[in-house]
Design a protein around this motif. Structure first.
Motif, PDB file in Angstrom:
ATOM      1  N   ILE A  63       0.838  -1.198   0.000  1.00  0.00           N
ATOM      2  CA  ILE A  63       0.000   0.000   0.000  1.00  0.00           C
ATOM      3  C   ILE A  63       0.874   1.249   0.000  1.00  0.00           C
ATOM      4  CG2 ILE A  63      -1.800   1.299   1.198  1.00  0.00           C
ATOM      5  CD1 ILE A  63      -2.520  -1.267   2.677  1.00  0.00           C
ATOM      6  N   SER A  64       0.559   2.171  -0.893  1.00  0.00           N
ATOM      7  CA  SER A  64       1.171   3.498  -0.860  1.00  0.00           C
ATOM      8  C   SER A  64       0.078   4.497  -1.256  1.00  0.00           C
ATOM      9  CB  SER A  64       2.379   3.592  -1.784  1.00  0.00           C
ATOM     10  OG  SER A  64       2.024   3.265  -3.097  1.00  0.00           O
ATOM     11  N   TYR A  65       0.246   5.737  -0.829  1.00  0.00           N
ATOM     12  CA  TYR A  65      -0.778   6.723  -1.154  1.00  0.00           C
ATOM     13  C   TYR A  65      -0.169   8.110  -1.259  1.00  0.00           C
ATOM     14  CZ  TYR A  65      -1.076   8.799   3.520  1.00  0.00           C
ATOM     15  OH  TYR A  65      -0.795   9.457   4.677  1.00  0.00           O
ATOM     16  N   VAL A  72      -4.663   6.053  -3.902  1.00  0.00           N
ATOM     17  CA  VAL A  72      -4.046   4.923  -3.205  1.00  0.00           C
ATOM     18  C   VAL A  72      -3.587   3.943  -4.266  1.00  0.00           C
ATOM     19  CG1 VAL A  72      -4.468   2.957  -1.682  1.00  0.00           C
ATOM     20  CG2 VAL A  72      -5.434   5.171  -1.118  1.00  0.00           C
ATOM     21  N   VAL A  74      -2.062   0.064  -4.871  1.00  0.00           N
ATOM     22  CA  VAL A  74      -1.878  -1.262  -4.288  1.00  0.00           C
ATOM     23  C   VAL A  74      -1.063  -2.071  -5.284  1.00  0.00           C
ATOM     24  CG1 VAL A  74      -3.015  -3.316  -3.390  1.00  0.00           C
ATOM     25  CG2 VAL A  74      -4.076  -1.078  -3.080  1.00  0.00           C
ATOM     26  N   LEU A  84      -9.412  -4.413  -0.859  1.00  0.00           N
ATOM     27  CA  LEU A  84      -9.012  -3.183  -0.188  1.00  0.00           C
ATOM     28  C   LEU A  84     -10.233  -2.664   0.566  1.00  0.00           C
ATOM     29  CD1 LEU A  84      -7.187  -0.670   0.341  1.00  0.00           C
ATOM     30  CD2 LEU A  84      -8.104   0.267  -1.778  1.00  0.00           C
ATOM     31  N   ARG A 107       1.243  -1.638 -10.446  1.00  0.00           N
ATOM     32  CA  ARG A 107       0.338  -1.442  -9.322  1.00  0.00           C
ATOM     33  C   ARG A 107      -1.032  -0.940  -9.754  1.00  0.00           C
ATOM     34  NH1 ARG A 107       3.439   3.600  -6.398  1.00  0.00           N
ATOM     35  NH2 ARG A 107       3.300   4.939  -8.191  1.00  0.00           N
ATOM     36  N   ALA A 122      -6.462   2.141   5.380  1.00  0.00           N
ATOM     37  CA  ALA A 122      -6.529   1.295   4.193  1.00  0.00           C
ATOM     38  C   ALA A 122      -6.074  -0.094   4.620  1.00  0.00           C
ATOM     39  CB  ALA A 122      -5.632   1.839   3.091  1.00  0.00           C
ATOM     40  N   VAL A 124      -5.656  -4.065   3.406  1.00  0.00           N
ATOM     41  CA  VAL A 124      -5.623  -4.947   2.251  1.00  0.00           C
ATOM     42  C   VAL A 124      -5.417  -6.380   2.727  1.00  0.00           C
ATOM     43  CG1 VAL A 124      -4.430  -5.553   0.122  1.00  0.00           C
ATOM     44  CG2 VAL A 124      -4.696  -3.167   0.739  1.00  0.00           C
ATOM     45  N   GLU A 136      -2.026  -2.928   6.649  1.00  0.00           N
ATOM     46  CA  GLU A 136      -2.869  -1.800   6.991  1.00  0.00           C
ATOM     47  C   GLU A 136      -2.013  -0.546   7.060  1.00  0.00           C
ATOM     48  OE1 GLU A 136      -5.783  -2.308  10.219  1.00  0.00           O
ATOM     49  OE2 GLU A 136      -4.715  -0.676  11.210  1.00  0.00           O
ATOM     50  N   LYS A 137      -2.542   0.539   6.504  1.00  0.00           N
ATOM     51  CA  LYS A 137      -1.854   1.834   6.569  1.00  0.00           C
ATOM     52  C   LYS A 137      -2.859   2.898   6.992  1.00  0.00           C
ATOM     53  CE  LYS A 137       2.326   1.746   4.188  1.00  0.00           C
ATOM     54  NZ  LYS A 137       3.093   2.042   3.066  1.00  0.00           N
TER      55      LYS A 137
END
Length: 142
Positions: A63-65, A72, A74, A84, A107, A122, A124, A136-137
Protein backbone atom coordinates in the motif's frame (compact mmCIF):
# COMPACT_ATOMS: atom_id res chain seq x y z
CA UNK A 1 -29.77 24.90 59.01
CA UNK A 2 -28.32 22.10 61.09
CA UNK A 3 -25.89 19.29 60.16
CA UNK A 4 -28.62 16.74 59.49
CA UNK A 5 -30.33 18.87 56.88
CA UNK A 6 -26.98 19.69 55.21
CA UNK A 7 -26.00 16.02 54.95
CA UNK A 8 -29.45 15.06 53.64
CA UNK A 9 -29.38 17.81 50.99
CA UNK A 10 -25.84 16.76 49.95
CA UNK A 11 -26.92 13.13 49.52
CA UNK A 12 -30.02 14.15 47.53
CA UNK A 13 -27.89 16.47 45.35
CA UNK A 14 -25.37 13.68 44.73
CA UNK A 15 -28.13 11.25 43.74
CA UNK A 16 -29.65 13.82 41.38
CA UNK A 17 -26.28 14.46 39.68
CA UNK A 18 -25.64 10.72 39.24
CA UNK A 19 -29.14 10.08 37.89
CA UNK A 20 -28.77 12.99 35.44
CA UNK A 21 -25.47 11.58 34.18
CA UNK A 22 -27.02 8.12 33.74
CA UNK A 23 -29.96 9.52 31.77
CA UNK A 24 -27.67 11.59 29.52
CA UNK A 25 -25.36 8.65 28.80
CA UNK A 26 -28.27 6.31 28.00
CA UNK A 27 -29.82 8.79 25.56
CA UNK A 28 -26.57 9.45 23.63
CA UNK A 29 -26.66 8.61 19.94
CA UNK A 30 -23.73 7.58 17.80
CA UNK A 31 -22.17 5.15 20.26
CA UNK A 32 -21.57 2.00 18.31
CA UNK A 33 -19.01 -0.73 18.04
CA UNK A 34 -16.31 -0.03 15.48
CA UNK A 35 -17.24 -3.07 13.38
CA UNK A 36 -20.24 -5.32 13.15
CA UNK A 37 -19.76 -8.61 14.98
CA UNK A 38 -16.85 -7.23 16.98
CA UNK A 39 -16.87 -9.96 19.60
CA UNK A 40 -17.08 -12.80 17.06
CA UNK A 41 -14.17 -11.30 15.12
CA UNK A 42 -12.11 -11.06 18.30
CA UNK A 43 -12.34 -14.82 18.80
CA UNK A 44 -10.73 -15.57 15.41
CA UNK A 45 -8.16 -12.77 15.66
CA UNK A 46 -5.21 -15.18 15.74
CA UNK A 47 -5.78 -15.78 12.01
CA UNK A 48 -5.37 -12.03 11.45
CA UNK A 49 -2.13 -12.03 13.47
CA UNK A 50 -0.79 -14.87 11.30
CA UNK A 51 -1.56 -12.91 8.11
CA UNK A 52 0.23 -9.83 9.45
CA UNK A 53 3.23 -11.91 10.49
CA UNK A 54 3.43 -13.48 7.02
CA UNK A 55 3.45 -9.98 5.52
CA UNK A 56 6.26 -8.90 7.86
CA UNK A 57 8.28 -12.09 7.31
CA UNK A 58 8.22 -11.61 3.54
CA UNK A 59 8.83 -7.85 3.82
CA UNK A 60 5.84 -7.01 1.66
CA UNK A 61 4.69 -3.41 1.40
CA UNK A 62 1.80 -3.20 -1.03
CA UNK A 63 0.00 0.00 0.00
CA UNK A 64 1.17 3.50 -0.86
CA UNK A 65 -0.78 6.72 -1.15
CA UNK A 66 -0.54 10.35 -2.10
CA UNK A 67 -2.69 12.60 0.08
CA UNK A 68 -2.33 15.56 -2.26
CA UNK A 69 -3.41 13.74 -5.44
CA UNK A 70 -5.79 11.60 -3.34
CA UNK A 71 -4.76 8.29 -4.83
CA UNK A 72 -4.05 4.92 -3.20
CA UNK A 73 -1.82 2.45 -5.02
CA UNK A 74 -1.88 -1.26 -4.29
CA UNK A 75 1.00 -3.30 -5.69
CA UNK A 76 -0.19 -6.91 -5.77
CA UNK A 77 1.82 -9.52 -7.68
CA UNK A 78 0.29 -11.02 -10.81
CA UNK A 79 -2.24 -13.77 -10.16
CA UNK A 80 -3.03 -12.73 -6.59
CA UNK A 81 -6.48 -11.62 -5.49
CA UNK A 82 -7.49 -9.44 -2.61
CA UNK A 83 -9.72 -6.80 -1.09
CA UNK A 84 -9.01 -3.18 -0.19
CA UNK A 85 -11.14 -1.93 2.69
CA UNK A 86 -11.16 1.85 3.15
CA UNK A 87 -12.17 2.09 6.79
CA UNK A 88 -13.38 5.28 8.50
CA UNK A 89 -13.19 4.67 12.29
CA UNK A 90 -15.48 7.59 13.13
CA UNK A 91 -18.30 6.70 10.71
CA UNK A 92 -18.84 3.15 9.50
CA UNK A 93 -21.38 4.30 6.89
CA UNK A 94 -18.53 5.83 4.83
CA UNK A 95 -16.54 2.56 4.59
CA UNK A 96 -15.80 1.22 1.11
CA UNK A 97 -14.54 -2.13 -0.20
CA UNK A 98 -12.77 -2.65 -3.52
CA UNK A 99 -12.02 -6.07 -5.01
CA UNK A 100 -8.46 -6.31 -6.35
CA UNK A 101 -6.71 -8.60 -8.79
CA UNK A 102 -2.94 -8.43 -9.16
CA UNK A 103 -1.54 -7.44 -12.54
CA UNK A 104 1.87 -8.25 -13.90
CA UNK A 105 1.97 -4.76 -15.46
CA UNK A 106 2.27 -2.89 -12.17
CA UNK A 107 0.34 -1.44 -9.32
CA UNK A 108 -3.39 -0.81 -9.13
CA UNK A 109 -4.45 2.83 -8.82
CA UNK A 110 -7.54 3.61 -6.76
CA UNK A 111 -8.72 7.24 -6.87
CA UNK A 112 -10.06 8.37 -3.50
CA UNK A 113 -11.04 11.94 -4.32
CA UNK A 114 -14.64 11.24 -3.29
CA UNK A 115 -13.69 10.29 0.26
CA UNK A 116 -14.46 12.68 3.08
CA UNK A 117 -11.38 14.43 4.49
CA UNK A 118 -9.99 13.09 7.75
CA UNK A 119 -8.51 9.94 9.21
CA UNK A 120 -8.90 6.65 7.29
CA UNK A 121 -7.33 3.21 7.35
CA UNK A 122 -6.53 1.29 4.19
CA UNK A 123 -6.67 -2.44 4.91
CA UNK A 124 -5.62 -4.95 2.25
CA UNK A 125 -6.20 -8.70 2.51
CA UNK A 126 -4.79 -10.79 -0.32
CA UNK A 127 -3.83 -14.34 -1.22
CA UNK A 128 -0.60 -15.05 -3.05
CA UNK A 129 0.48 -18.61 -3.88
CA UNK A 130 -1.96 -20.01 -1.32
CA UNK A 131 -0.63 -17.82 1.53
CA UNK A 132 -2.87 -15.17 3.08
CA UNK A 133 -1.45 -11.70 3.77
CA UNK A 134 -2.72 -8.52 5.42
CA UNK A 135 -1.42 -4.97 5.52
CA UNK A 136 -2.87 -1.80 6.99
CA UNK A 137 -1.85 1.83 6.57
CA UNK A 138 -3.19 4.98 8.16
CA UNK A 139 -4.33 7.65 5.73
CA UNK A 140 -4.95 11.28 6.67
CA UNK A 141 -6.48 13.51 4.03
CA UNK A 142 -6.95 17.24 4.36
Amino acid sequence: MNWGKGILLSIIGFILVIMTMVVISVRMDGIELVTEGYYEKEIVYQNQIDKEQATLDNQKDVISYDGIERVVWVDLPGGSKGTLHLFRPSDASLDQKVELEGKSSGRIEIPIGGLKSGYWKAQVNWVENGVEYYQEKKLDFK
